[in-house]
Scaffold this motif. Structure first.
Motif, short mmCIF file in Angstrom:
data_model
loop_
_atom_site.label_atom_id
_atom_site.label_comp_id
_atom_site.label_asym_id
_atom_site.label_seq_id
_atom_site.Cartn_x
_atom_site.Cartn_y
_atom_site.Cartn_z
N ARG A 186 79.50 16.86 31.31
CA ARG A 186 79.53 15.55 31.97
C ARG A 186 78.69 15.64 33.24
O ARG A 186 78.82 16.59 34.00
CB ARG A 186 80.96 15.14 32.33
CG ARG A 186 81.85 14.90 31.12
CD ARG A 186 83.19 14.34 31.58
NE ARG A 186 84.18 14.32 30.51
CZ ARG A 186 85.45 14.00 30.69
NH1 ARG A 186 85.88 13.68 31.91
NH2 ARG A 186 86.29 14.00 29.68
N VAL A 188 78.73 14.93 36.20
CA VAL A 188 79.55 14.62 37.38
C VAL A 188 79.63 15.88 38.22
O VAL A 188 79.94 16.96 37.72
CB VAL A 188 80.97 14.17 36.98
CG1 VAL A 188 81.79 13.85 38.22
CG2 VAL A 188 80.92 12.97 36.05
N PHE A 227 88.61 10.20 41.70
CA PHE A 227 87.18 9.97 41.47
C PHE A 227 86.92 8.55 40.99
O PHE A 227 87.75 7.94 40.31
CB PHE A 227 86.65 10.95 40.41
CG PHE A 227 86.75 12.39 40.82
CD1 PHE A 227 85.76 12.98 41.59
CD2 PHE A 227 87.83 13.17 40.42
CE1 PHE A 227 85.83 14.31 41.96
CE2 PHE A 227 87.92 14.50 40.79
CZ PHE A 227 86.92 15.07 41.56
N SER A 229 84.39 8.02 38.94
CA SER A 229 83.74 8.18 37.64
C SER A 229 84.72 8.38 36.49
O SER A 229 84.38 8.13 35.33
CB SER A 229 82.78 9.38 37.69
OG SER A 229 83.49 10.56 38.04
N HIS A 230 85.93 8.85 36.78
CA HIS A 230 86.88 9.14 35.71
C HIS A 230 88.28 9.26 36.29
O HIS A 230 88.46 9.42 37.50
CB HIS A 230 86.51 10.46 35.01
CG HIS A 230 86.56 11.65 35.90
ND1 HIS A 230 85.54 11.98 36.77
CD2 HIS A 230 87.52 12.61 36.09
CE1 HIS A 230 85.85 13.06 37.44
NE2 HIS A 230 87.05 13.48 37.05
#
Length: 402
Positions: A186, A188, A227, A229-230
């Motif tokens: 990922r 990230v 986060f 993002s997730h």
């Protein structure tokens, strides 16, 4: 019924996330866990839990509190941690599992840094909260007799700062522990799986199972950071397996038998082959002498496994033995329902495996490794501890069937 635990690594895995997910799924008696952790010589340990939201998901976040500040240190040698565990009041099974988890990580660290295992010292993982992460995870695994599976293992990008300086993600020891597993990248900049989380995955992978059964419960363990993002969570799904047709007093499942004959491998090497197969997920390994063509003496190797572990075990057989072919035999298995209970002996607590024929408990078998550990601790024979555990097991059967 048997229990299967599946981990969905939505936000990766760390030790505190594993424990938090188990708490949220109703698998942990927190008071009993705190009492166990309190025997490590760190002072009174409290498991502080709170409900938080990470991304779009609410779950449990945990942290440890209450230990003696004088015990805090950001680094300890492996031998120091092993002594702490050995001298604690933890059950023999928890001691053995926690020690092996630290040794698993220690072997990875030793390989990465090019040193002997005895010289390994942990930095961040040597801190009190990390030690408690490992021991709490081992305690949960011993309390819940289960098989395991897990989804895709996420790997982030970028770097992290450690006592060894700036290192890439995943950390070298984490990457070493995850060799052989499928990794999903990922983009990230974060450490999805910590060294503690990787050691947990390596440990549960030794008890593989199939993700199927009746959904009993689920829980979310939350990481410390939030986060955008997730969702920084791991989900633990609890499945009940092994339901038999109505009226049957036993359970049924499907397994695979891998069979080959070997006549050109030194016999003493077969012991290491057997150990490798168990590490790869074999349910059972049987070796028997056979007479092969042209009057040659050999061994028949028979390996029983879950269907999902077949490929890994076939690879292990081809790599570690001299055979050129393996017979693959799908087969049905009938087995007693099993539960796991702890009994008291004069030498300490020992888990026994209880076999049920319908609603009747008909046998109780002590866990050998726990008996061996207690025998070493008390300087007596394993047989003596085993007999004591057997006697306690018989008393347990009488109580169960009363």
């Amino acid at each position: 019924m048997t229990t299967h635990l599946h981990l969905d690594l939505l936000g990766g895995l760390a030790g505190d996330m594993f424990l938090a997910a188990a708490i949220d799924a109703g698998l942990v008696d927190v008071a009993r866990l705190e009492a166990a952790l309190g025997t490590l010589g760190l002072g009174a340990v409290r498991v502080h839990q709170e409900r938080v939201v990470r991304g779009a998901i609410e779950g449990v976040h945990v942290r440890f509190e209450g230990w003696d500040p004088a015990m805090e240190s950001d680094h300890r040698h492996l031998s120091t941690i092993e002594a702490m565990i050995a001298e604690s009041g933890l059950s023999a099974g928890v001691k053995a599992r926690a020690t092996e988890m630290f040794r698993t990580l220690g072997r990875a660290e030793a390989t990465v840094h090019g040193i002997e295992l005895e010289r390994v010292h942990f930095h961040e993982v040597g801190a009190v909260d990390s030690i408690l992460d490992f021991v709490a995870a081992a305690w949960v695994m011993e309390e819940v007799d289960a098989t395991y599976s897990f989804g895709a293992i996420p790997a982030g990008s970028g770097t992290i700062e450690t006592a060894h300086g700036t290192i890439p993600v995943p950390a070298p020891a984490t990457a070493k522990l995850l060799e052989g597993f499928e990794i999903t990248h990922r983009d990230v900049a974060t450490e999805f799986v910590t060294p503690t989380g990787a050691a947990i995955l390596a440990t549960v992978a030794s008890r593989p199972g199939t993700r199927q059964g009746r959904l009993k419960a689920s829980g979310f363990g939350c990481g410390t950071r939030d986060f955008g993002s997730h969702s920084n969570v791991v989900r633990l799904v609890v499945l009940e397996q092994g339901a038999s047709p109505a009226g049957e007093p036993w359970e049924r499942d499907e397994v695979v038998q891998l069979v080959c004959e070997i006549d050109d491998l030194q016999p003493e090497l077969m012991a290491s082959v057997e150990a490798t197969l168990f590490e790869a997920g074999a349910l059972d390994v049987v070796r028997e002498p056979v007479l092969m063509k042209k009057g040659r003496h050999g061994e028949r190797l028979s390996v029983l496994c879950e269907a999902g572990r077949q490929e890994a075990l076939l690879k292990a057989i081809f790599v570690h033995t001299t055979t050129f072919g393996v017979r693959v035999l799908p087969m049905a298995r009938v087995k007693l329902r099993r539960t796991r209970c702890e009994v008291s002996t004069a030498f300490g607590e020992v888990h026994v495996k209880v076999g049920w024929l319908g609603n009747e408990a008909i046998k109780a078998t002590p866990e050998y490794e726990e008996c061996r550990a207690l025998a070493e601790q008390h300087g007596v024979s394993v047989h003596r501890v085993y007999l004591a555990a057997q006697e306690a097991g018989r008393a347990l059967l009488e109580a169960e069937n009363a």
